[in-house]
Design an enzyme around this catalytic site. Structure first.
Site, mmCIF file in Angstrom:
data_model
loop_
_atom_site.group_PDB
_atom_site.id
_atom_site.type_symbol
_atom_site.label_atom_id
_atom_site.label_comp_id
_atom_site.label_asym_id
_atom_site.label_seq_id
_atom_site.Cartn_x
_atom_site.Cartn_y
_atom_site.Cartn_z
ATOM 1 N N LYS A 89 -11.421 -29.257 -62.557
ATOM 2 C CA LYS A 89 -11.085 -29.416 -63.980
ATOM 3 C C LYS A 89 -10.495 -28.124 -64.534
ATOM 4 C CE LYS A 89 -12.091 -31.048 -68.491
ATOM 5 N NZ LYS A 89 -12.908 -31.796 -69.426
ATOM 6 N N HIS A 139 -18.937 -45.230 -71.237
ATOM 7 C CA HIS A 139 -17.663 -44.633 -70.817
ATOM 8 C C HIS A 139 -17.511 -44.588 -69.285
ATOM 9 C CE1 HIS A 139 -14.251 -41.900 -71.080
ATOM 10 N NE2 HIS A 139 -14.853 -41.104 -70.211
ATOM 11 N N GLU A 167 -2.535 -29.774 -73.203
ATOM 12 C CA GLU A 167 -1.964 -31.083 -72.900
ATOM 13 C C GLU A 167 -0.507 -31.184 -73.347
ATOM 14 O OE1 GLU A 167 -5.361 -34.375 -72.652
ATOM 15 O OE2 GLU A 167 -4.282 -34.422 -74.505
ATOM 16 N N ASN A 216 -6.883 -38.169 -67.147
ATOM 17 C CA ASN A 216 -7.002 -39.486 -67.785
ATOM 18 C C ASN A 216 -6.928 -40.644 -66.805
ATOM 19 O OD1 ASN A 216 -7.328 -38.841 -70.527
ATOM 20 N ND2 ASN A 216 -5.187 -38.236 -70.606
ATOM 21 N N ARG A 261 -2.327 -32.028 -67.763
ATOM 22 C CA ARG A 261 -3.719 -32.369 -68.089
ATOM 23 C C ARG A 261 -3.941 -33.888 -68.112
ATOM 24 N NH1 ARG A 261 -7.798 -28.896 -72.020
ATOM 25 N NH2 ARG A 261 -9.546 -30.291 -71.750
ATOM 26 N N HIS A 289 -10.490 -46.875 -71.847
ATOM 27 C CA HIS A 289 -10.640 -46.845 -73.305
ATOM 28 C C HIS A 289 -10.453 -48.227 -73.900
ATOM 29 C CE1 HIS A 289 -9.772 -42.260 -73.598
ATOM 30 N NE2 HIS A 289 -11.063 -42.513 -73.485
ATOM 31 N N GLU A 314 -16.808 -39.738 -63.118
ATOM 32 C CA GLU A 314 -15.822 -38.664 -63.352
ATOM 33 C C GLU A 314 -15.650 -37.802 -62.094
ATOM 34 O OE1 GLU A 314 -13.887 -38.473 -65.982
ATOM 35 O OE2 GLU A 314 -14.961 -39.443 -67.624
ATOM 36 N N HIS A 341 -8.591 -43.844 -67.546
ATOM 37 C CA HIS A 341 -9.028 -43.781 -68.943
ATOM 38 C C HIS A 341 -8.203 -44.656 -69.893
ATOM 39 C CE1 HIS A 341 -11.482 -40.586 -67.402
ATOM 40 N NE2 HIS A 341 -11.957 -40.267 -68.583
ATOM 41 N N LYS A 347 -12.180 -28.828 -75.030
ATOM 42 C CA LYS A 347 -11.943 -29.854 -76.053
ATOM 43 C C LYS A 347 -13.252 -30.103 -76.783
ATOM 44 C CE LYS A 347 -8.209 -32.749 -74.288
ATOM 45 N NZ LYS A 347 -7.873 -34.108 -73.825
ATOM 46 N N ARG A 388 -13.672 -19.339 -88.255
ATOM 47 C CA ARG A 388 -12.541 -19.434 -87.312
ATOM 48 C C ARG A 388 -12.953 -19.149 -85.875
ATOM 49 N NH1 ARG A 388 -9.753 -16.750 -91.573
ATOM 50 N NH2 ARG A 388 -8.634 -18.275 -92.798
HETATM 51 N N1 LIG Z 1 -14.946 -32.611 -74.603
HETATM 52 C C1 LIG Z 1 -14.596 -33.238 -73.497
HETATM 53 O O1 LIG Z 1 -13.694 -32.805 -72.772
HETATM 54 C C2 LIG Z 1 -15.326 -34.476 -73.099
HETATM 55 C C3 LIG Z 1 -15.116 -35.033 -71.829
HETATM 56 C C4 LIG Z 1 -15.844 -36.158 -71.479
HETATM 57 C C5 LIG Z 1 -16.760 -36.710 -72.382
HETATM 58 N N2 LIG Z 1 -16.931 -36.137 -73.607
HETATM 59 C C6 LIG Z 1 -17.897 -36.692 -74.577
HETATM 60 O O2 LIG Z 1 -19.187 -36.617 -74.001
HETATM 61 C C7 LIG Z 1 -20.011 -37.611 -74.592
HETATM 62 C C8 LIG Z 1 -20.831 -38.269 -73.508
HETATM 63 O O3 LIG Z 1 -21.632 -37.294 -72.873
HETATM 64 P P1 LIG Z 1 -22.987 -37.700 -72.124
HETATM 65 O O4 LIG Z 1 -22.726 -38.802 -71.185
HETATM 66 O O5 LIG Z 1 -23.595 -36.453 -71.597
HETATM 67 O O6 LIG Z 1 -23.813 -38.352 -73.294
HETATM 68 P P2 LIG Z 1 -25.078 -37.935 -74.195
HETATM 69 O O7 LIG Z 1 -24.944 -36.571 -74.717
HETATM 70 O O8 LIG Z 1 -25.222 -39.038 -75.200
HETATM 71 O O9 LIG Z 1 -26.280 -37.997 -73.161
HETATM 72 C C9 LIG Z 1 -26.583 -39.232 -72.523
HETATM 73 C C10 LIG Z 1 -28.088 -39.527 -72.622
HETATM 74 O O10 LIG Z 1 -28.784 -38.656 -71.732
HETATM 75 C C11 LIG Z 1 -29.858 -38.018 -72.429
HETATM 76 N N3 LIG Z 1 -30.064 -36.735 -71.766
HETATM 77 C C12 LIG Z 1 -29.298 -35.633 -71.858
HETATM 78 N N4 LIG Z 1 -29.728 -34.716 -70.989
HETATM 79 C C13 LIG Z 1 -30.807 -35.235 -70.364
HETATM 80 C C14 LIG Z 1 -31.695 -34.762 -69.357
HETATM 81 N N5 LIG Z 1 -31.521 -33.567 -68.781
HETATM 82 N N6 LIG Z 1 -32.711 -35.558 -68.970
HETATM 83 C C15 LIG Z 1 -32.867 -36.790 -69.534
HETATM 84 N N7 LIG Z 1 -32.055 -37.310 -70.457
HETATM 85 C C16 LIG Z 1 -31.029 -36.520 -70.860
HETATM 86 C C17 LIG Z 1 -29.409 -37.955 -73.855
HETATM 87 O O11 LIG Z 1 -30.524 -37.848 -74.733
HETATM 88 C C18 LIG Z 1 -28.684 -39.289 -74.010
HETATM 89 O O12 LIG Z 1 -29.606 -40.327 -74.262
HETATM 90 C C19 LIG Z 1 -19.086 -38.560 -75.317
HETATM 91 O O13 LIG Z 1 -19.211 -38.378 -76.721
HETATM 92 C C20 LIG Z 1 -17.682 -38.164 -74.864
HETATM 93 O O14 LIG Z 1 -16.706 -38.365 -75.857
HETATM 94 C C21 LIG Z 1 -16.249 -35.038 -73.969
#
Ligand SMILES: NC(=O)c1ccc[n+]([C@@H]2O[C@H](COP(=O)([O-])OP(=O)(O)OC[C@H]3O[C@@H](n4cnc5c(N)ncnc54)[C@H](O)[C@@H]3O)[C@@H](O)[C@H]2O)c1
Length: 352
Positions: A215, A253, A225, A234, A230, A241, A173, A237, A131, A109
C-alpha cells in the site's frame, strides 16, 4: 518485529509491525498526547508508554464517522490547550483512525498523528496512506482530507480478541493486494491459510508487512490519486461499493469487495485484459478464506437500481468512462477506461 520507514511527500513515516510494537511509543515519553481510543479496546498497554496524556474513550463503527462527532473531538483538544507540537493517538479500527485522523488534520491545520490500528483491516489498509474521512448526509466519506500519520503501530496482540469474521473482512483487502500487486503475497496466502486463521503470529506479521509495503509503495507513487496509480487499490471496489449501496450498507465492506473482485476479474477476462485462469485464481483464493463469491451467497436483497446509481456517482467516473484497475495476471494490473454503459451492463449481470 518489522519496521518500514518511508518518506511520503516530505513526511517521514514509520510503520512498526509485530508483537511488542507498542514499544515504539517510547519516543512520546516527554510529549503531550491525546489518546483517543475505541471504548471496546483496553488502552492500558498504550498508556504505560505515555506520561503526559489525556485519555478520551470514543464510540466506534460508522456512527463515529459523523461530522458532529468529529467536532466534539476537536472541542476536547481545544479545551485542553493542545497545540500543533503535541500528539494525537487513534487507537481502534478503521472507523476510529478515519475520524481521529480527520480531526488531527483539521485541528490547527494539523497536529501530529499516530495510528494504532486494532483490526486487520485497519492494519493493512485504513490506517495507512493518509486518507481520512467522515460521512455526511448518510453518504460515506464525503468529507475528508489527505493527512499522513507520523507513525503507524500494528501491534499483533490487539488481534487476539478480534472475531474471525472481522479478520476475514481484513483478509479480503490482503487478498486484493496479492491479486493485483504482489504475487509473493498471493503465494504466501495460498500456502498459509491454517496459520492465518489460527492467528499464528509470524504469519500475521508477514501478511501485514507485505500489505503495508504494497500500500505504501502505491501511495508514494500517487499520494493524491492524481496519476491513475492509486486506483489499483480500488480493485473490486467499484462493484463492491455498488453492492454496499444496493444493500443499504448492510453488507460489510470486506464481503462486498470480495464479490466485487470476482465480478471485476470476470469483466477483465471477458474484455480480454486478463490472462486465462485469472478468474479461477481469484475465486479459489477467496473461497480458501471463506469469503463470498456471488451476490446470492450474501443472503441480502440487493436493490439493483440503487446499486447501479452508485456506479454512476462513483468518484472515478470521468466523461462517461470509469477508470478501473483490471488484473492482467496474478500480481499485475492495468488501468482500463470502461464506458459507463458497458460497466452498468456487467454490473447488472453480476448483481442479479
Ligand atoms: N482511510 C482509508 O484509507 C480507509 C481504507 C479502508 C477502510 N476505511 C474505513 O475503515 C472503516 C472500517 O474499518 P474496520 O473494519 O476496522 O471497522 P471498525 O472500526 O468498525 O471495527 C470493526 C469492529 O471490530 C471491533 N474491534 C476493533 N478492534 C478490535 C479488537 N482488537 N478486538 C475486538 N474487536 C475489535 C470494533 O469495535 C467494531 O465492532 C470504514 O469506515 C472504512 O470506510 C478507510
Amino acid at each position: 518485529m518489522r519496521i518500514v520507514n518511508e518518506n511520503l511527500c516530505n513526511n517521514e513515516i514509520s510503520i512498526v509491525i509485530g508483537k511488542g510494537a507498542l514499544s515504539a511509543l517510547e519516543e512520546l515519553k516527554d510529549k503531550k498526547v491525546a489518546l483517543f481510543y475505541s471504548q471496546k479496546i483496553d488502552p492500558s498497554r498504550v498508556k504505560i508508554h505515555l506520561k503526559n496524556f489525556i485519555e478520551i474513550p470514543i464510540i466506534d463503527g460508522e456512527e463515529a464517522k459523523e461530522i458532529q462527532y468529529a467536532l466534539k473531538l476537536v472541542k476536547l483538544l481545544f479545551e485542553n490547550d493542545f497545540d500543533r507540537g503535541d500528539y494525537v493517538i487513534a487507537l481502534g479500527g478503521g472507523t476510529v483512525t478515519d475520524v481521529v485522523g480527520f480531526v488531527a488534520s483539521i485541528y490547527m491545520r494539523g497536529i501530529n498523528l499516530i495510528n494504532i490500528p486494532t483490526t486487520l483491516l485497519g492494519m493493512v489498509d485504513a490506517a495507512i496512506g493518509g486518507k481520512t474521512g467522515v460521512n455526511f448526509e448518510n453518504v460515506k466519506n464525503v468529507l475528508g482530507t489527505f493527512y499522513q500519520p507520523a507513525m503507524i503501530i500494528s501491534d499483533l496482540e490487539f488481534l487476539e480478541t478480534l472475531p474471525i469474521e472481522e479478520l476475514k473482512k481484513g483478509l479480503a483487502e490482503v487478498i486484493k493486494y496479492g491479486l493485483v500487486l504482489d504475487k509473493d503475497l498471493y503465494d504466501y496466502l495460498a500456502m498459509n491459510k491454517e496459520k492465518i486463521f489460527t492467528k499464528d503470529e509470524s504469519a500475521l506479521e508477514e501478511i501485514i508487512y507485505k500489505s503495508s509495503v504494497d500500500k505504501l509503495s502505491v501511495v508514494k507513487a500517487d499520494e493524491r490519486e492524481t496519476k491513475s496509480i492509486r486506483i489499483v487499490l480500488n480493485f473490486g471496489h467499484t462493484i463492491g461499493h455498488a453492492i454496499e449501496a444496493g444493500s443499504n450498507f448492510t453488507v460489510p465492506h470486506g464481503y462486498a469487495i470480495s464479490v466485487g473482485m470476482v465480478c471485476e476479474a470476470k469483466m477483465a477476462e471477458e474484455v480480454g485484459y486478463a490472462e486465462e485462469g485469472v478468474v479461477e485464481d481469484v475465486t479459489w483464493i477467496l473461497s480458501q478464506y471463506e469469503l463470498p463469491l456471488t451476490v446470492d451467497s450474501l443472503n441480502v436483497k440487493i436493490d439493483v437500481k440503487r446499486a447501479i446509481d452508485a456506479i454512476t456517482k462513483d468518484k472515478k467516473v470521468r466523461g462517461g468512462y470509469v477508470m478501473m484497475p483490471f488484473p492482467t495476471r496474478i500480481g499485475d494490473w492495468k488501468r482500463v477506461d470502461v464506458p459507463i454503459e458497458t460497466l452498468k451492463g456487467f454490473a447488472e449481470q453480476c448483481l442479479r
